[in-house]
Design a protein around this motif. Structure first.
Motif, PDB file in Angstrom:
ATOM      1  N   PRO B  51      -2.834   8.331   4.612  1.00 28.12           N
ATOM      2  CA  PRO B  51      -3.266   8.030   3.260  1.00 28.12           C
ATOM      3  C   PRO B  51      -3.938   6.791   2.904  1.00 28.12           C
ATOM      4  O   PRO B  51      -3.974   5.878   3.844  1.00 28.12           O
ATOM      5  CB  PRO B  51      -1.474   7.855   2.805  1.00 28.12           C
ATOM      6  CG  PRO B  51      -0.848   7.609   4.009  1.00 28.12           C
ATOM      7  CD  PRO B  51      -1.528   8.278   5.032  1.00 28.12           C
ATOM      8  N   PRO B  52      -4.311   6.542   1.675  1.00 25.88           N
ATOM      9  CA  PRO B  52      -5.040   5.343   1.334  1.00 25.88           C
ATOM     10  C   PRO B  52      -4.398   4.345   1.638  1.00 25.88           C
ATOM     11  O   PRO B  52      -3.156   4.266   1.359  1.00 25.88           O
ATOM     12  CB  PRO B  52      -5.430   5.614  -0.103  1.00 25.88           C
ATOM     13  CG  PRO B  52      -5.322   7.105  -0.655  1.00 25.88           C
ATOM     14  CD  PRO B  52      -4.370   7.658   0.595  1.00 25.88           C
ATOM     15  N   GLY B  53      -5.059   2.970   2.061  1.00 24.56           N
ATOM     16  CA  GLY B  53      -4.172   1.925   2.134  1.00 24.56           C
ATOM     17  C   GLY B  53      -3.198   1.791   3.468  1.00 24.56           C
ATOM     18  O   GLY B  53      -2.434   0.828   3.753  1.00 24.56           O
ATOM     19  N   ALA B  54      -3.378   2.779   4.352  1.00 23.15           N
ATOM     20  CA  ALA B  54      -2.656   2.615   5.704  1.00 23.15           C
ATOM     21  C   ALA B  54      -3.511   1.685   6.663  1.00 23.15           C
ATOM     22  O   ALA B  54      -2.855   1.459   7.623  1.00 23.15           O
ATOM     23  CB  ALA B  54      -2.526   4.083   6.142  1.00 23.15           C
ATOM     24  N   MET B 168       5.461   3.065   1.130  1.00 19.52           N
ATOM     25  CA  MET B 168       4.640   3.341   0.111  1.00 19.52           C
ATOM     26  C   MET B 168       5.273   4.436  -0.997  1.00 19.52           C
ATOM     27  O   MET B 168       4.673   4.987  -1.426  1.00 19.52           O
ATOM     28  CB  MET B 168       3.345   4.143   0.663  1.00 19.52           C
ATOM     29  CG  MET B 168       2.666   2.837   1.278  1.00 19.52           C
ATOM     30  SD  MET B 168       0.754   3.495   1.425  1.00 19.52           S
ATOM     31  CE  MET B 168      -0.203   3.633   0.018  1.00 19.52           C
ATOM     32  N   ASP B 170       7.843   7.480  -2.602  1.00 21.43           N
ATOM     33  CA  ASP B 170       8.451   8.794  -2.596  1.00 21.43           C
ATOM     34  C   ASP B 170       7.208   9.867  -2.385  1.00 21.43           C
ATOM     35  O   ASP B 170       7.195  10.749  -1.306  1.00 21.43           O
ATOM     36  CB  ASP B 170       9.103   9.188  -3.900  1.00 21.43           C
ATOM     37  CG  ASP B 170      10.507   8.942  -3.660  1.00 21.43           C
ATOM     38  OD1 ASP B 170      10.987   8.326  -2.828  1.00 21.43           O
ATOM     39  OD2 ASP B 170      11.194   9.314  -4.715  1.00 21.43           O
ATOM     40  N   GLU B 171       5.821   9.283  -3.015  1.00 19.62           N
ATOM     41  CA  GLU B 171       4.924  10.174  -2.930  1.00 19.62           C
ATOM     42  C   GLU B 171       4.365  10.573  -1.507  1.00 19.62           C
ATOM     43  O   GLU B 171       3.875  11.284  -1.001  1.00 19.62           O
ATOM     44  CB  GLU B 171       3.969  10.070  -3.890  1.00 19.62           C
ATOM     45  CG  GLU B 171       2.929  10.931  -4.359  1.00 19.62           C
ATOM     46  CD  GLU B 171       2.123  10.705  -5.724  1.00 19.62           C
ATOM     47  OE1 GLU B 171       1.794  11.929  -6.403  1.00 19.62           O
ATOM     48  OE2 GLU B 171       2.013   9.495  -5.959  1.00 19.62           O
ATOM     49  N   ALA B 174       6.264  12.429   0.560  1.00 15.28           N
ATOM     50  CA  ALA B 174       6.044  13.830   0.704  1.00 15.28           C
ATOM     51  C   ALA B 174       4.818  14.151   1.327  1.00 15.28           C
ATOM     52  O   ALA B 174       4.583  15.012   2.262  1.00 15.28           O
ATOM     53  CB  ALA B 174       5.996  14.337  -1.093  1.00 15.28           C
ATOM     54  N   LEU B 175       3.719  13.320   1.092  1.00 15.46           N
ATOM     55  CA  LEU B 175       2.569  13.236   1.705  1.00 15.46           C
ATOM     56  C   LEU B 175       2.869  13.421   3.178  1.00 15.46           C
ATOM     57  O   LEU B 175       2.096  14.321   3.973  1.00 15.46           O
ATOM     58  CB  LEU B 175       1.736  12.264   1.280  1.00 15.46           C
ATOM     59  CG  LEU B 175       0.375  12.317   1.202  1.00 15.46           C
ATOM     60  CD1 LEU B 175       0.032  11.292   0.195  1.00 15.46           C
ATOM     61  CD2 LEU B 175      -0.476  12.115   2.647  1.00 15.46           C
TER      62      LEU B 175
END
Lengths: 313, 313
Positions: B51-54, B168, B170-171, B174-175
């Motif tokens: 994900p972005p920001g990882a 990061m 809940d979303e 899920a991701l």
């Protein structure tokens, strides 16, 4: 089809069944959509997108609350990041349904972002038709706006609300620039967080660079969790929709949506024919030849395409 | 083609020109790929997603540093979130090139995640061939792992390193579940942040639920910014690659990749034929009819598909 009647009566079970039918992507679905199609065209579709963590879900919850007060019947399609293999939606309705579970004027449904022949847009477009025919006034499509899904949401929506959030670093900056062209209305959520003003200025700056744009794109600050800015957002959405309706831009958008749909269905059908023709065995043989370096990929496939087209009668 | 010779000699300008050719997606590209194809098959491809920001970019930088010490010639393809309309890559080489700009053993190139007929996978697969033929030992594909791109990166890579990060919301949870199936090696970056241990436990738990899995997927902790855990990650990558090579899984993967490629090129070509046949005017007419509700979409398109197939000679 009894199901058609039930959908037109707004029956929730029938709607759920129809959406599953759409997700299963069989020929039943086609008959269903064709049958309800004449009843479509009344609902308005809002697309809500933005990066993970922007607070889209909370924002959608507050928008639902407010629009329920305004008397609207609302359907939400949450396009979930899904497993690339199982195709299953992850977030699930269960996380989201709770608050509105007892409200007969709200229907929330998760749909997986993969697995459908025509992509998200295909399944979502058909789901929108079901909700539309079933008498919903407002259909909200919520999706994570990164990569593929970001363009699909514009294909399906009358208006796109892009939700951004301060302080997510460089990658989000880039992402922001990337999705800058798709928003009709820009929302900077978590406006009480550090950097909200800076982000607002940046967004306004980026919007000022857009060329040849006739319509004004509002940039709004919200704090969804504190229910702050929601009424204003809805009012700006209404103004925007009224403007694009009067300028005939909305009608144009909807026709473009139909064109996309035609293309997707058309190519999906052709792909189906291709997959029938190029079965696993043939594919195995071709891949083996290319893997071994016996043949070069493009010239080989070009020949096969010509053969395929000639063989269709 | 003089360009072919220059690429095989590892000339950076020629490589850059070839990648642009691939992005432009013309027939020149096909000849080029066919010509260099016999020289491919030596390079190893790592896919790095998350994900972005990882912190993927920082991690890639550190991996480059380390693998340069190990004497490898490295190409990086950064699949950028791109503008859906202009198709342009956003992050740009400029952000990333700086550190390795003077190193003749490193080539970094951004590619847009849209706009190519065959999607990211199509353009990336061809770019990989160029780097492979040009004598690069290691090709790293870095991409934001959300939605469409996540599956495309596995189609192109020999090994997928999925980078996650604590805290990061809940979303991302899920991701995380959604992309759980695509990783070969899991990296929890920013291991000094709160929640890293919890995330590690969750990932291990989710991996334990994977059914019928023969291979062990390592879960590693890193702090890319502090250059912590990088050597260990590289060593685990090497072990994993050695294992899948010995079990013939790697060869199988590569053949699957070729199959995907055949399908993509094949369908791209057919779509081209379709777009020639169904020109703007015809599309306008069809969309108008469906918009006005004169006809139902599926039965209409089904008929048109049959006509299209019959007309091909």
């Amino acid at each position: 089809m009894e199901l058609v009647e039930e959908i037109l009566n707004g029956d929730f079970r029938a709607i759920a069944k129809a959406i599953s039918m759409i997700e299963n992507d069989g020929s039943e679905k086609e008959e269903l959509i064709d049958r309800i199609y004449p009843k479509c065209g009344r609902a308005v579709v809002w697309g809500i997108t933005g990066p993970p963590g922007a607070g889209k879900s909370t924002l959608v919850d507050k928008l639902i609350e407010q629009e329920r007060i305004n008397g609207k019947k609302i359907a939400v399609i949450a396009v979930d990041p899904s497993s690339p293999f199982s195709g299953g939606a992850i977030l699930g309705d269960r996380l989201r349904m709770q608050e509105h579970a007892t409200d007969p004027g709200v229907f929330i449904r998760s749909m997986a972002s993969r697995g459908h022949l025509g992509g998200v847009a295909g399944a979502t477009t058909d789901a929108v038709k079901v909700f539309d025919a079933a008498g919903f006034d407002l259909i909200i499509i919520e999706s994570i706006g990164v990569g593929q899904t970001e363009i699909e949401i514009i294909e399906v929506s009358d208006i796109v609300i892009l939700v951004l959030v301060p302080g997510m670093g460089d990658e989000i900056q880039a992402l922001k620039a990337g999705v800058m062209e798709i928003g009709d209305i820009y929302v900077i959520n978590k406006k009480d967080h550090d950097g909200a003003d800076k982000l607002e200025a940046e967004v306004n700056y980026m919007l000022s660079l857009k060329e040849g744009d006739q319509t004004k794109n509002p940039v709004l600050l919200t704090s969804a969790i504190h229910n702050d800015g929601i009424k204003n957002l809805i009012s700006e959405i209404q103004i925007y929709l009224k403007n694009i309706q009067e300028s005939m831009e909305l009608q144009k958008k909807r026709k473009t949506r139909i064109k996309q749909e035609i293309k997707q269905i058309f190519s999906g059908k052709i792909m189906y024919e291709i997959n029938k023709k190029i079965n696993t065995e043939i594919m195995e043989e071709w891949a083996e030849a290319i893997y071994n370096g016996d043949i070069s990929p493009y010239s080989f496939i070009n020949k096969k395409v010509q053969t395929f087209l000639k063989e269709q009668k």
